[in-house]
Design an enzyme around this catalytic site. Structure first.
Site, PDB file in Angstrom:
ATOM      1  CG  ASP A  32      -2.060   0.946   1.150  1.00 55.81           C
ATOM      2  OD1 ASP A  32      -2.294   1.507   0.057  1.00 55.81           O
ATOM      3  OD2 ASP A  32      -2.739   1.151   2.171  1.00 55.81           O
ATOM      4  CG  ASN A  80      -7.638  -2.487  -5.788  1.00 58.74           C
ATOM      5  OD1 ASN A  80      -6.670  -3.231  -5.639  1.00 58.74           O
ATOM      6  ND2 ASN A  80      -7.953  -1.571  -4.867  1.00 58.74           N
TER       7      ASN A  80
HETATM    8  C1  FPP Z   1      -2.084   0.086  -3.245  1.00 59.04           C
HETATM    9  O1  FPP Z   1      -1.574   1.398  -3.183  1.00 59.04           O
HETATM   10  C2  FPP Z   1      -1.514  -0.604  -4.380  1.00 59.04           C
HETATM   11  C3  FPP Z   1      -2.213  -1.217  -5.355  1.00 59.04           C
HETATM   12  C4  FPP Z   1      -3.675  -1.269  -5.384  1.00 59.04           C
HETATM   13  C5  FPP Z   1      -1.544  -1.860  -6.500  1.00 59.04           C
HETATM   14  C6  FPP Z   1      -0.356  -2.681  -6.164  1.00 59.04           C
HETATM   15  C7  FPP Z   1       0.428  -2.864  -7.380  1.00 59.04           C
HETATM   16  C8  FPP Z   1       1.768  -2.782  -7.459  1.00 59.04           C
HETATM   17  C9  FPP Z   1       2.684  -2.648  -6.346  1.00 59.04           C
HETATM   18  C10 FPP Z   1       2.412  -2.794  -8.755  1.00 59.04           C
HETATM   19  C11 FPP Z   1       2.492  -3.965  -9.559  1.00 59.04           C
HETATM   20  C12 FPP Z   1       2.589  -5.317  -9.019  1.00 59.04           C
HETATM   21  C13 FPP Z   1       3.073  -6.314  -9.774  1.00 59.04           C
HETATM   22  C14 FPP Z   1       2.972  -7.708  -9.336  1.00 59.04           C
HETATM   23  C15 FPP Z   1       3.726  -6.048 -11.052  1.00 59.04           C
HETATM   24  P1  FPP Z   1      -2.590   2.602  -3.355  1.00 59.04           P
HETATM   25  O2  FPP Z   1      -2.694   2.923  -4.785  1.00 59.04           O
HETATM   26  O3  FPP Z   1      -3.878   2.265  -2.695  1.00 59.04           O
HETATM   27  O4  FPP Z   1      -1.855   3.734  -2.594  1.00 59.04           O
HETATM   28  P2  FPP Z   1      -2.532   4.913  -1.759  1.00 59.04           P
HETATM   29  O5  FPP Z   1      -3.203   4.268  -0.578  1.00 59.04           O
HETATM   30  O6  FPP Z   1      -1.379   5.770  -1.355  1.00 59.04           O
HETATM   31  O7  FPP Z   1      -3.494   5.616  -2.653  1.00 59.04           O
END
Ligand code: FPP
Length: 255
Positions: A32, A80
């Site tokens: 996250d 998501n």
């Molecule tokens: C949460 O951070 C992250 C995600 C929903 C996506 C996770 C994906 C990756 C780390 C990249 C790709 C993975 C692979 C396997 C290639 P957020 O967007 O909710 O962050 P925030 O809470 O700061 O908004």
């Protein structure tokens, strides 16, 4: 027990080794903080996801020295899809790009890749790439990397229950024989041990529907670091912290 070893050819390089008997065998991570990481730099959220994807590779590579055999990462949840169409499309294209660019490396470095989650909502071309990567790496055993895409713990239990009920209806399963060992055989994670340690980055203390059944006795670590800043050194520190914990599984400490 944590040991630090010096690389003989380069003594300045110190590797952290965790005694496999005390370190976590299976670590699960809720990655996250990508969005906040990007926004704090005045960049779009997808910039953070790209930085996060680079971290995945480093963290996978750090596993063997830390005694971690299984790494499970939460890449895209059943919730998501509520994000903007641009972000969802960007993440799907990032998964494609990751698979294309990393497949050979993962294969050559002994990483076995599996995907969990409900594939039905994913595009056929992405499902094909996921199937191919699983097949390509099926003989690897150095690290077991499981990527959760369109995954939700409740959804997984519901899908598992449906299959279990179908087996009962077909006469393949006796309802009187159903116990705690039965349902896990129907979960997406049926080939994995339960996680010992679940890490969530970015300071949020929630489990967000991740591995609900499997984490019943896991240790949790909620850390402030945003995922794109989660370096192998930070990872080693968290694993080191786990080794000092006393897991009693509802029992009492041995005298
Ligand atoms: C949460 O951070 C992250 C995600 C929903 C996506 C996770 C994906 C990756 C780390 C990249 C790709 C993975 C692979 C396997 C290639 P957020 O967007 O909710 O962050 P925030 O809470 O700061 O908004």
């Amino acid at each position: 027990m944590i040991k630090r070893a010096r690389n003989k050819s380069d003594p300045s390089e110190v590797t952290t080794l965790v005694d496999a008997s005390s370190g976590p065998r299976h670590v699960a991570i809720i990655m996250d903080g990508n969005g906040r990481w990007a926004q704090s730099r005045g960049r779009p959220r997808l910039f953070g996801h790209h930085a996060g994807a680079k971290r995945v590779r480093e963290i996978v590579e750090a596993c063997p020295d830390l005694g971690v055999e299984y790494l499970t990462i939460f890449a895209f949840s059943t919730e998501n899809w509520k994000r903007t169409q641009t972000e969802v499309a960007g993440l799907m294209s990032l998964f494609r790009r990751y698979i294309t660019s990393q497949a050979r490396d993962l294969k050559d470095n002994g990483v076995r890749v599996r995907f969990i989650g409900d594939r039905v909502k994913l595009e056929a071309s992405l499902i094909k790439m996921m199937d191919d990567l699983e097949a390509l790496t099926a003989d690897n055993t150095r690290v077991h990397l499981t990527v959760a895409i369109n995954y939700g713990g409740r959804d997984e239990v519901a899908r598992a229950t449906k299959r279990l009920a179908q087996d009962v209806a077909a006469g393949k399963l006796d309802p009187d024989g159903i116990d705690e060992e039965t349902l896990p055989k129907y979960l997406d994670t049926c080939l994995l041990p339960d996680p010992d340690l679940v890490i969530r980055t970015s300071g949020e203390a929630r489990i967000s529907n991740f591995l609900l059944w499997q984490s019943a006795y896991a240790e949790y670590e909620f850390i402030e670091t945003l995922w794109p800043d989660f370096s192998p050194e930070v990872f080693a520190g968290v694993v080191e912290g786990y080794a000092g914990r006393d897991r009693r599984y509802g029992g009492v400490r041995n005298a």
